[in-house]
Write a protein that holds these residues in place. Structure first.
Motif, mmCIF file in Angstrom:
data_model
loop_
_atom_site.group_PDB
_atom_site.id
_atom_site.type_symbol
_atom_site.label_atom_id
_atom_site.label_comp_id
_atom_site.label_asym_id
_atom_site.label_seq_id
_atom_site.Cartn_x
_atom_site.Cartn_y
_atom_site.Cartn_z
ATOM 1 N N ASN A 47 -29.586 -27.110 -11.858
ATOM 2 C CA ASN A 47 -29.735 -26.485 -13.179
ATOM 3 C C ASN A 47 -28.529 -25.626 -13.559
ATOM 4 O OD1 ASN A 47 -30.134 -24.404 -11.371
ATOM 5 N ND2 ASN A 47 -31.833 -23.487 -12.489
ATOM 6 N N TYR A 50 -28.947 -18.592 -11.041
ATOM 7 C CA TYR A 50 -27.484 -18.432 -11.101
ATOM 8 C C TYR A 50 -27.012 -18.211 -12.532
ATOM 9 C CZ TYR A 50 -27.635 -20.562 -6.450
ATOM 10 O OH TYR A 50 -27.899 -20.835 -5.148
ATOM 11 N N GLY A 102 -21.912 -10.555 -9.830
ATOM 12 C CA GLY A 102 -20.725 -9.722 -9.572
ATOM 13 C C GLY A 102 -19.454 -10.510 -9.810
ATOM 14 N N ALA A 106 -24.653 -5.245 -9.240
ATOM 15 C CA ALA A 106 -24.992 -6.679 -9.184
ATOM 16 C C ALA A 106 -25.394 -7.011 -7.748
ATOM 17 C CB ALA A 106 -23.794 -7.512 -9.651
ATOM 18 N N MET A 107 -26.351 -6.227 -7.236
ATOM 19 C CA MET A 107 -26.683 -6.298 -5.808
ATOM 20 C C MET A 107 -27.758 -7.312 -5.476
ATOM 21 S SD MET A 107 -26.858 -2.991 -7.092
ATOM 22 C CE MET A 107 -28.400 -2.238 -6.713
ATOM 23 N N LYS A 154 -29.894 -27.754 -2.839
ATOM 24 C CA LYS A 154 -29.503 -28.628 -3.956
ATOM 25 C C LYS A 154 -29.731 -27.869 -5.259
ATOM 26 C CE LYS A 154 -31.931 -32.378 -4.980
ATOM 27 N NZ LYS A 154 -32.504 -33.711 -4.854
HETATM 28 C C1 LIG Z 1 -32.548 -20.858 -0.983
HETATM 29 C C2 LIG Z 1 -32.270 -20.503 -2.437
HETATM 30 C C3 LIG Z 1 -32.079 -21.510 -3.370
HETATM 31 C C4 LIG Z 1 -31.831 -21.195 -4.712
HETATM 32 N N1 LIG Z 1 -31.643 -22.199 -5.607
HETATM 33 C C5 LIG Z 1 -31.385 -21.917 -6.897
HETATM 34 C C6 LIG Z 1 -31.162 -22.995 -7.837
HETATM 35 O O1 LIG Z 1 -31.240 -24.175 -7.513
HETATM 36 N N2 LIG Z 1 -30.856 -22.635 -9.108
HETATM 37 C C7 LIG Z 1 -30.749 -21.329 -9.538
HETATM 38 O O2 LIG Z 1 -30.433 -21.099 -10.699
HETATM 39 N N3 LIG Z 1 -30.953 -20.317 -8.651
HETATM 40 C C8 LIG Z 1 -31.276 -20.567 -7.349
HETATM 41 N N4 LIG Z 1 -31.493 -19.543 -6.475
HETATM 42 C C9 LIG Z 1 -31.444 -18.145 -6.972
HETATM 43 C C10 LIG Z 1 -30.001 -17.608 -6.987
HETATM 44 O O3 LIG Z 1 -29.482 -17.754 -5.704
HETATM 45 C C11 LIG Z 1 -29.961 -16.139 -7.417
HETATM 46 O O4 LIG Z 1 -30.616 -15.994 -8.657
HETATM 47 C C12 LIG Z 1 -28.508 -15.641 -7.554
HETATM 48 O O5 LIG Z 1 -27.805 -15.768 -6.348
HETATM 49 C C13 LIG Z 1 -28.496 -14.194 -8.023
HETATM 50 O O6 LIG Z 1 -27.190 -13.747 -8.090
HETATM 51 P P1 LIG Z 1 -26.856 -12.178 -8.037
HETATM 52 O O7 LIG Z 1 -25.381 -12.080 -8.217
HETATM 53 O O8 LIG Z 1 -27.736 -11.435 -8.943
HETATM 54 O O9 LIG Z 1 -27.293 -11.686 -6.579
HETATM 55 P P2 LIG Z 1 -27.048 -12.253 -5.124
HETATM 56 O O10 LIG Z 1 -26.620 -13.673 -5.124
HETATM 57 O O11 LIG Z 1 -28.256 -11.877 -4.349
HETATM 58 O O12 LIG Z 1 -25.787 -11.417 -4.619
HETATM 59 C C14 LIG Z 1 -25.838 -10.049 -4.408
HETATM 60 C C15 LIG Z 1 -24.757 -9.643 -3.432
HETATM 61 O O13 LIG Z 1 -24.631 -8.232 -3.401
HETATM 62 C C16 LIG Z 1 -24.461 -7.790 -2.081
HETATM 63 N N5 LIG Z 1 -24.918 -6.418 -1.978
HETATM 64 C C17 LIG Z 1 -26.188 -5.970 -2.112
HETATM 65 N N6 LIG Z 1 -26.226 -4.642 -1.948
HETATM 66 C C18 LIG Z 1 -24.946 -4.260 -1.689
HETATM 67 C C19 LIG Z 1 -24.353 -3.003 -1.426
HETATM 68 N N7 LIG Z 1 -25.087 -1.897 -1.374
HETATM 69 N N8 LIG Z 1 -23.020 -2.951 -1.212
HETATM 70 C C20 LIG Z 1 -22.267 -4.088 -1.251
HETATM 71 N N9 LIG Z 1 -22.779 -5.313 -1.506
HETATM 72 C C21 LIG Z 1 -24.109 -5.379 -1.724
HETATM 73 C C22 LIG Z 1 -25.329 -8.769 -1.279
HETATM 74 O O14 LIG Z 1 -24.980 -8.762 0.066
HETATM 75 C C23 LIG Z 1 -25.004 -10.074 -1.991
HETATM 76 O O15 LIG Z 1 -23.845 -10.618 -1.448
HETATM 77 C C24 LIG Z 1 -31.757 -19.837 -5.133
HETATM 78 C C25 LIG Z 1 -31.952 -18.830 -4.187
HETATM 79 C C26 LIG Z 1 -32.208 -19.131 -2.856
HETATM 80 C C27 LIG Z 1 -32.419 -18.014 -1.862
#
Ligand SMILES: Cc1cc2nc3c(=O)[nH]c(=O)nc-3n(C[C@H](O)[C@H](O)[C@H](O)COP(=O)(O)OP(=O)(O)OC[C@H]3O[C@@H](n4cnc5c(N)ncnc54)[C@H](O)[C@@H]3O)c2cc1C
Length: 284
Positions: free
Chosen positions: A47, A261, A13, A106-107, A44
């Motif tokens: 990548n 990420y 997002g 982008a949830m 940590k």
């Molecule tokens: C402990 C941990 C360690 C990680 N380490 C790594 C790493 O080292 N390297 C790596 O590349 N990836 C890592 N990841 C994966 C990475 O965190 C995710 O791939 C990334 O955050 C995905 O991003 P996103 O924007 O798709 O979703 P998210 O980060 O899940 O964000 C989605 C957001 O949308 C919000 N949302 C959802 N539904 C609604 C709604 N209906 N209305 C309003 N808001 C809403 C949520 O609350 C959240 O804030 C890790 C994940 C975890 C849990």
């Protein structure tokens, strides 16, 4: 009418919001000022290009600084419904309707499993929005499941209306009201045909209730956006991050693995550029 509504404040997002801001689009960005648990909780990260080793907390600070510098605003609301009118989108966020020409989903992915019966009884006693449906349960007995402290004010609102609240938080609750019974157990099944009648708890106990509120950070994509195509549990999107609904794009974990990420950021960027193209095509 806004140019675009972005749902989700994770890396996907954020990347979409930054790109639309650079292109001076009129955007509402829904989510949380805490951005995403999945950023802050990472111990940590090794990548993500440009940062050989960074913690989630440090990355969060960098994201925050970038948001401030870009002058982006976050609307701290959870979106509970997205309706496509055929020409534009109507987005319901905590009882207020926002309209936009395009939407970027982008949830992230939802960790919580749905309860048995939840899907079938949605709108028949199961609700995702206290503000929208609370009044329907005045003087009635309800159950509330909740996975984030930020929703506790909604639990208190429901307690002011309902006669009795069976409350199942997944964290240490601060709610202190006479008619709220906090349960350590958790509902696993919702019963009813025309309407909700009762719930079964993990312990096997059954409780009669008139309604069940599910206050969670995320909502299953097909429940959020009716008519949205989902494949193997993820939103189906093409290389432009376009979904099956014209003007609706998706980015990040919600479109599928790998959950990373860099993928979320890349897809947010592509989705934003597809929105820009789409808006240009509307003007022609
Ligand atoms: C402990 C941990 C360690 C990680 N380490 C790594 C790493 O080292 N390297 C790596 O590349 N990836 C890592 N990841 C994966 C990475 O965190 C995710 O791939 C990334 O955050 C995905 O991003 P996103 O924007 O798709 O979703 P998210 O980060 O899940 O964000 C989605 C957001 O949308 C919000 N949302 C959802 N539904 C609604 C709604 N209906 N209305 C309003 N808001 C809403 C949520 O609350 C959240 O804030 C890790 C994940 C975890 C849990």
């Amino acid at each position: 009418m806004y140019d675009c509504i972005i749902i989700g404040t994770g890396p996907g997002g954020l990347s979409a919001a930054l790109n639309l801001k650079i292109h001076q689009k009129d955007v509402v960005w829904f989510g949380s000022k805490d951005l995403s648990d999945k950023v802050t909780k990472a111990e940590k990260i090794t990548n993500y290009p440009g940062f050989p080793e960074i913690s989630g907390a440090e990355l969060f600070e960098k994201f925050h600084a970038h948001i401030a510098r870009a002058g982006l605003g976050i609307t701290e609301k959870t979106v509970t419904n997205v309706m496509y009118s055929g020409s534009h989108f109507m987005v319901l966020a905590e009882n207020e309707v926002y309209e936009a020409k395009t939407v970027i989903l982008a949830m992230g992915v939802m960790a919580a499993k749905l309860m048995e019966g939840e899907e079938e009884l949605l709108g028949k006693g199961v609700s995702y929005c206290a503000t929208c449906d609370g009044m329907l349960y005045k003087g009635k007995k309800i159950a509330v499941v909740c996975n984030a402290p930020k929703f506790e004010h909604e639990v208190e609102y429901l307690a002011d209306l309902a006669s009795e609240v069976l409350y199942f938080p997944t964290f240490e609750s601060k709610v202190d009201k006479e008619n709220v019974k906090i349960g350590k157990d958790a509902p696993v099944k919702i019963h009813g045909e025309e309407r909700v009648t009762s719930i079964t708890l993990r312990s096997g106990a059954t409780e009669e209730v008139d309604g069940v509120f599910c206050l969670r950070n995320a909502i299953v994509p097909t429940k959020l956006v009716s008519g949205l195509k989902v494949e193997h549990g993820h939103i189906a999107a093409d290389r432009r991050m376009a979904t099956n609904l014209s003007g609706c794009f998706a980015a990040g974990d919600c479109t599928g693995r790998p959950y990373q990420y860099a993928k979320a950021v890349g897809e947010g960027n592509v989705a934003a550029h597809s929105v820009i193209d789409f808006l240009a095509s509307l003007e022609k």
